[in-house]
Enzyme design. Structure first.
Site, short mmCIF file in Angstrom:
data_model
loop_
_atom_site.label_atom_id
_atom_site.label_comp_id
_atom_site.label_asym_id
_atom_site.label_seq_id
_atom_site.Cartn_x
_atom_site.Cartn_y
_atom_site.Cartn_z
N LYS A 205 0.81 -1.22 0.00
CA LYS A 205 0.00 0.00 0.00
C LYS A 205 0.84 1.27 0.00
O LYS A 205 2.04 1.23 0.24
CB LYS A 205 -0.98 -0.04 1.18
CG LYS A 205 -2.16 -0.96 0.86
CD LYS A 205 -3.25 -0.89 1.89
CE LYS A 205 -4.42 -1.79 1.45
NZ LYS A 205 -5.36 -2.03 2.55
N ARG A 239 -3.64 -9.92 5.13
CA ARG A 239 -4.21 -9.98 3.76
C ARG A 239 -3.13 -9.49 2.80
O ARG A 239 -2.79 -8.31 2.80
CB ARG A 239 -5.46 -9.09 3.72
CG ARG A 239 -6.18 -9.09 2.37
CD ARG A 239 -7.37 -8.15 2.41
NE ARG A 239 -8.08 -8.13 1.15
CZ ARG A 239 -7.71 -7.41 0.10
NH1 ARG A 239 -6.63 -6.65 0.15
NH2 ARG A 239 -8.41 -7.46 -1.02
#
Ligand code: HH2
Length: 264
Positions: A205, A239
């Site tokens: 991210k 995740r």
């Protein structure tokens, strides 16, 4: 939890698994690599992304879930905020509902999960993916996210989801700036203290880009570092896009965490 985005526009793997065979092959690869859950999504939620209509989302995810449910032993999760997509995905063989809205629009998704006996991930977010990065100001980001998740868990329980089937997630990158993401990552123990398993989605991210200056293709190493730290802080589910590469680091961090706690 291995990520399987059946989308044209996800920020890392967009367009790679749009064909059914490609999506199923990637799911099988992640299961072989040791994933305990495969998370199937048909709508990108990256900052700035636009919503997908329910029919398109259904067409993307349902055939993939049907095939994977028949071909892998690991549980399949559906990443959606639409009750009709959740309903069809759970009927097709998914057993976990990953709700990035954290029931912000009401208990309907939890009612669907309850009707299917499914588990739920409740994630903190604000606004919509399109404009969430205009909503990154908090007085106390850790306290506000913690209180939101505690309330969301209560709402899910009220809708019939057993408390021991609820997983909480602070929502890294969802309506958070770098400072907010770091505050949450440094205080994961406060979320763990709520008593539910905590899931974290740091994979590649933009906060990693903000710290390192690296583009998304080069963020695997720092993703692994964040995952190891998260395990040390008590996070139970990561995740990630890169299951084979992250798993050994998680195993080592888990072993070190046990060592630290058994010495006393
Ligand atoms: N992050 C994304 C999507 N779903 N679900 C949970 N529970 N936690 C997360 O942090 C999370 C999530 C966004 O990442 P990705 O699926 O890789 O990208 P995109 O939204 O562009 O498909």
């Amino acid at each position: 939890m291995g990520i399987l985005n059946v989308t044209p526009d996800s920020f890392f793997d967009g367009g790679e698994h749009l064909r059914l065979d490609d999506a199923v092959a990637h799911g099988l690869r992640m299961a072989d690599a040791g994933a305990d859950i495969i998370d199937v999504g048909g709508e990108s939620t990256r900052p700035g992304s636009l919503p997908v209509d329910p029919d398109t989302e259904l067409e993307r995810v349902v055939p993939v879930i049907e095939r994977l449910a028949a071909e892998v032993d690991v549980p399949i999760s559906i990443d959606t905020t639409k009750p009709e997509v959740a309903e069809a995905a759970l009927a097709a063989g998914a057993t976990l509902l990953n709700d990035v809205s954290g029931l912000r629009v009401g208990p309907e998704l939890a009612e669907v999960a309850a009707a299917h006996g499914a588990s739920m991930v409740l994630m903190h977010s604000r606004a919509t993916p399109k404009d969430m990065q205009d909503h990154t100001r908090y007085h106390d980001v850790v306290g506000e996210v913690r209180d939101f998740l505690a309330a969301a868990a209560d709402l899910a329980v009220g809708a019939g989801v057993p408390r021991d089937r609820i997983i909480l997630d602070p929502g890294i990158g969802f309506a958070k700036d770098l400072e907010g993401n770091l505050a949450l990552l440094k205080n994961l123990d406060e979320l763990v203290a709520l008593g539910h398993p905590v899931l974290l989605g740091p994979s590649r991210k933009s906060f990693i880009g903000a710290i390192t200056g690296l583009p998304v293709e080069q963020r695997l190493g720092p993703t692994i570092a964040v995952c190891a730290v998260a395990v040390m802080s008590g996070v139970r589910i990561l995740r990630v896009h890169d299951v084979a590469e992250v798993l050994p680091a998680v195993q080592v961090a888990d072993a070190l965490r046990d060592t630290r706690t058994t010495r006393e």
